[in-house]
Design an enzyme around this catalytic site. Structure first.
Site, short mmCIF file in Angstrom:
data_model
loop_
_atom_site.label_atom_id
_atom_site.label_comp_id
_atom_site.label_asym_id
_atom_site.label_seq_id
_atom_site.Cartn_x
_atom_site.Cartn_y
_atom_site.Cartn_z
N ALA A 114 19.00 0.25 11.02
CA ALA A 114 17.90 0.93 11.58
C ALA A 114 18.26 0.99 13.19
O ALA A 114 17.23 0.22 13.91
CB ALA A 114 16.59 0.68 11.23
N ALA A 115 19.30 1.56 13.79
CA ALA A 115 19.59 1.20 15.09
C ALA A 115 19.15 1.92 16.20
O ALA A 115 19.20 1.41 17.39
CB ALA A 115 21.04 1.23 15.20
N ALA A 116 18.78 3.09 15.90
CA ALA A 116 18.28 4.05 17.19
C ALA A 116 16.67 3.52 17.70
O ALA A 116 16.04 3.38 16.86
CB ALA A 116 18.20 5.46 16.66
N PRO A 117 16.69 3.79 19.16
CA PRO A 117 17.87 4.41 20.06
C PRO A 117 18.91 3.19 20.56
O PRO A 117 19.72 3.96 21.46
CB PRO A 117 16.99 4.66 20.96
CG PRO A 117 15.63 3.94 21.25
CD PRO A 117 15.40 3.43 19.67
N GLY A 118 18.88 2.18 20.04
CA GLY A 118 20.04 1.33 20.29
C GLY A 118 19.66 -0.06 21.19
O GLY A 118 20.57 -0.49 21.77
N GLY A 119 18.53 -0.22 21.42
CA GLY A 119 17.99 -1.57 22.15
C GLY A 119 18.70 -2.92 21.67
O GLY A 119 19.51 -3.46 22.26
N LYS A 120 18.73 -2.93 20.36
CA LYS A 120 19.32 -4.07 19.35
C LYS A 120 20.87 -3.95 19.50
O LYS A 120 21.65 -4.84 19.58
CB LYS A 120 18.81 -4.39 18.34
CG LYS A 120 17.27 -4.23 18.06
CD LYS A 120 16.48 -5.17 18.62
CE LYS A 120 14.94 -5.11 18.63
NZ LYS A 120 14.35 -3.98 18.71
N ASP A 183 15.90 -3.98 11.71
CA ASP A 183 14.78 -3.80 12.71
C ASP A 183 13.94 -2.63 12.10
O ASP A 183 13.98 -1.50 12.50
CB ASP A 183 15.27 -3.26 14.13
CG ASP A 183 14.38 -3.39 15.37
OD1 ASP A 183 13.51 -4.14 15.07
OD2 ASP A 183 14.29 -2.79 16.04
N CYS A 242 7.92 -4.85 15.11
CA CYS A 242 6.93 -4.87 16.10
C CYS A 242 5.59 -4.65 15.80
O CYS A 242 4.63 -3.92 16.57
CB CYS A 242 7.59 -3.78 17.36
SG CYS A 242 7.47 -2.05 16.89
N1 SAM Z 1 16.47 -1.17 16.48
C1 SAM Z 1 16.10 0.26 17.24
C2 SAM Z 1 16.11 -0.59 18.92
O1 SAM Z 1 16.20 -1.59 18.93
O2 SAM Z 1 16.18 0.62 19.63
C3 SAM Z 1 14.61 0.51 16.84
C4 SAM Z 1 14.55 0.98 15.44
S1 SAM Z 1 12.97 1.60 15.00
C5 SAM Z 1 11.91 0.16 15.08
C6 SAM Z 1 13.07 2.09 13.19
C7 SAM Z 1 14.07 2.96 12.75
O3 SAM Z 1 14.19 3.06 11.49
C8 SAM Z 1 13.84 4.31 13.32
O4 SAM Z 1 14.82 4.64 14.24
C9 SAM Z 1 13.87 5.12 12.22
O5 SAM Z 1 14.62 6.46 12.02
C10 SAM Z 1 14.56 4.09 11.12
N2 SAM Z 1 14.16 4.57 9.64
C11 SAM Z 1 13.07 5.35 9.30
N3 SAM Z 1 12.69 5.02 7.95
C12 SAM Z 1 13.77 4.26 7.27
C13 SAM Z 1 14.12 3.95 6.09
N4 SAM Z 1 13.43 4.23 5.03
N5 SAM Z 1 15.19 3.15 6.04
C14 SAM Z 1 15.96 2.86 7.20
N6 SAM Z 1 15.68 3.04 8.41
C15 SAM Z 1 14.74 3.90 8.42
#
Ligand code: SAM
Length: 488
Positions: A114-120, A183, A242
């Site tokens: 779950a990588a967007a927007p890409g911090g990790k 994440d 978070c």
């Molecule tokens: N890792 C990212 C960063 O460091 O920039 C932040 C990720 S954010 C906390 C969680 C992400 O989970 C979102 O981008 C979202 O699109 C995705 N997401 C939403 N529902 C999900 C699901 N059921 N399974 C996996 N990912 C999901």
């Protein structure tokens, strides 16, 4: 400076019940401003060198993230040319602990589910020194394209960016990753101070309520279950949120371990301000043993927002190593590479191995050496996007410019960060040839039809093309900074 972001009273009452005597210190943090953080891109520059040239006053976040710095409020790091050159990522200081504790090693295969927007993902790529294979995925298409933009600015060459549901990844890849990071989409309570609200699964602001916390916990259990099937024997599964909610933290982990006896929590290194998981907060009926190995970051104990991190290890190391399916892509035909070869000969230095190239919908990629078969997964990027093969010519990608070092091109035109030419370039204006004061390796290159790299203090910013007595601007339209003072 104070903070006007007030969390919901139902949330505060719940935290008071949980924290007891500690609550007053916790509640007091909502009157304080949140911390602004910046993480240096160690693929491009060392933290020490960046600190020396930084236009902002920087303070190291601490030993837990050696490339991380705190900034003072007045800095505007998002609009600086160094940001456009990918020298840093703006990241909340607690979030910097996640990739660091995931501890990816150079050469490994790592999945950020779950990588967007890409911090990790940008952090993982830097810690892996952009080797091995990093699969950065997000199931939301719009967010996956922002992820691609951030990874391109970071200059990664070894990342595969996908837009898939975790189950599609599991079906395609199987247990091949050394490390998988979840994440998780969460209720976002840890961001109350910064954003003044909770977030939904896609990161949009929403009203907080307990039903949502429970719905997030259910979703996290499903994602963790799928993620576990992607970890290779002996590999690691790292979970982060978070949020403060025990339902989404200790309970999510306890629920997972109950049904996955082949995983165990491991004790990550503990740095100043890192608190332990709270076993007694897990839901009744769940096993609590070992939950203290999780990490909690609290705003009243640590210079950052609320975070929870758990590092788990797959304990069965007996099975064979990864069973990666061989890549089935056909390298492009020699005739298809003609325009690329002409471009590379005139513009680039170094080796560009054609046996690793992939031509897909007119776009030419340089795949990582460890490229794996992706079947029907929706690809956003695969490796390094070199550019577009067009009839009679090759158009280099912005991603290529940002993945290069200045010495990898025949001609780079350099300006200091505060030069008017840099402001003009980032606003999309052509640069008059008379203004090119930088020493050129060969001035004649400028009067022919050549691509050249614009650099800021020696670091690539984007492409320009010498044409008709000026340098035509090829900084991507969508990234241009529209400012009147950028005009030359
Ligand atoms: N890792 C990212 C960063 O460091 O920039 C932040 C990720 S954010 C906390 C969680 C992400 O989970 C979102 O981008 C979202 O699109 C995705 N997401 C939403 N529902 C999900 C699901 N059921 N399974 C996996 N990912 C999901």
């Amino acid at each position: 400076m104070t903070n006007d972001n007030k969390p919901p009273s139902e949330f505060l009452a719940k935290m008071k019940r949980l924290l007891g005597a500690e609550y007053d210190n916790f509640a007091a943090t909502f009157a304080q401003p949140s911390q602004v953080g910046l993480r240096v891109n160690t693929l491009k520059i060392t933290p020490g060198d960046f600190n020396t040239m930084s236009p902002f006053a920087l303070k190291p976040v601490g030993d837990y993230a050696p490339a991380g710095f705190l900034l003072d409020d007045a800095s505007k790091p998002g609009g600086h040319p160094y940001h456009a050159a990918g020298l840093y990522y703006l990241q909340e200081p607690s979030a910097m602990a996640v990739a660091q504790l995931a501890d990816p090693q150079p050469g490994e295969w790592v999945l950020d589910i779950a990588a967007a927007p890409g911090g990790k993902s940008t952090h993982l790529a830097a810690l892996m020194q952009d080797t091995g294979l990093l699969v950065a995925n997000d199931m939301d298409a719009k967010r996956a394209s922002i992820l691609a933009e951030n990874m391109e600015r970071w200059g990664t060459r070894h990342a595969l960016i996908t837009n898939a549901h975790p189950e599609q990844l599991a079906a395609q890849f199987g247990p091949v990753f050394d490390r998988v990071l979840v994440d998780a989409p969460c209720s976002g309570e840890g961001m109350f101070r910064r954003l003044g609200s909770a977030k939904d699964a896609k990161g949009a602001k929403v009203a907080w309520n307990q039903e949502q916390v429970v719905a997030c916990a259910r979703r996290q259990t499903a994602v963790l279950h799928t993620a576990a099937t992607l970890v290779k024997p002996g590999g690691r599964l790292v979970y982060a949120t978070c949020t403060f909610a025990p339902e989404e933290n200790e309970s999510s982990i306890a629920r997972f371990l109950l049904t996955h006896p082949d995983f165990e929590l491991i004790e990550p290194p503990r740095f100043a301000g890192f608190d332990r998981g709270r076993p007694s907060w897990a839901d009744d009926g769940l096993p609590r043993e070992g939950l203290e190995k999780c990490i909690r970051l609290w705003p009243h104990r640590f210079p950052g927002e609320g975070h929870f991190i758990a590092v788990m290890q797959h304990v069965d190391t007996k099975k064979p190593d990864r069973f990666a399916k061989p890549v089935r892509f056909q390298p492009p035909k020699s005739s298809e590479l003609k325009v690329w070869r002409e471009f590379a000969r005139a513009t680039l230095r170094g080796e560009w191995p054609e046996e690793r190239m992939l031509l897909k919908n007119g776009r030419l990629y340089l795949l990582p050496p460890d490229a794996i078969e992706t079947g029907r997964l929706k690809l956003v990027r695969y490796g390094l996007l070199l550019g577009e093969v067009r009839p009679g010519y090759f158009k280099p990608a912005h991603a290529l410019a940002l993945a290069l070092k200045a010495e990898e091109v025949v001609t780079a035109v350099n300006f200091p960060a505060d030069a008017p030419e840099i402001a003009a370039y980032l606003s999309g204006h052509p640069l008059p040839m008379s203004d090119v004061r930088s020493p050129m390796s060969d001035y004649r290159l400028l009067i022919t039809d050549n691509w050249l790299l614009i650099t800021v203090d020696g670091l690539p910013l984007g492409w320009a093309k010498a044409s008709g007595g000026q340098l035509k601007n090829h900084y991507p339209r969508g990234l241009r900074i529209v400012k009147a003072e950028g005009r030359l």
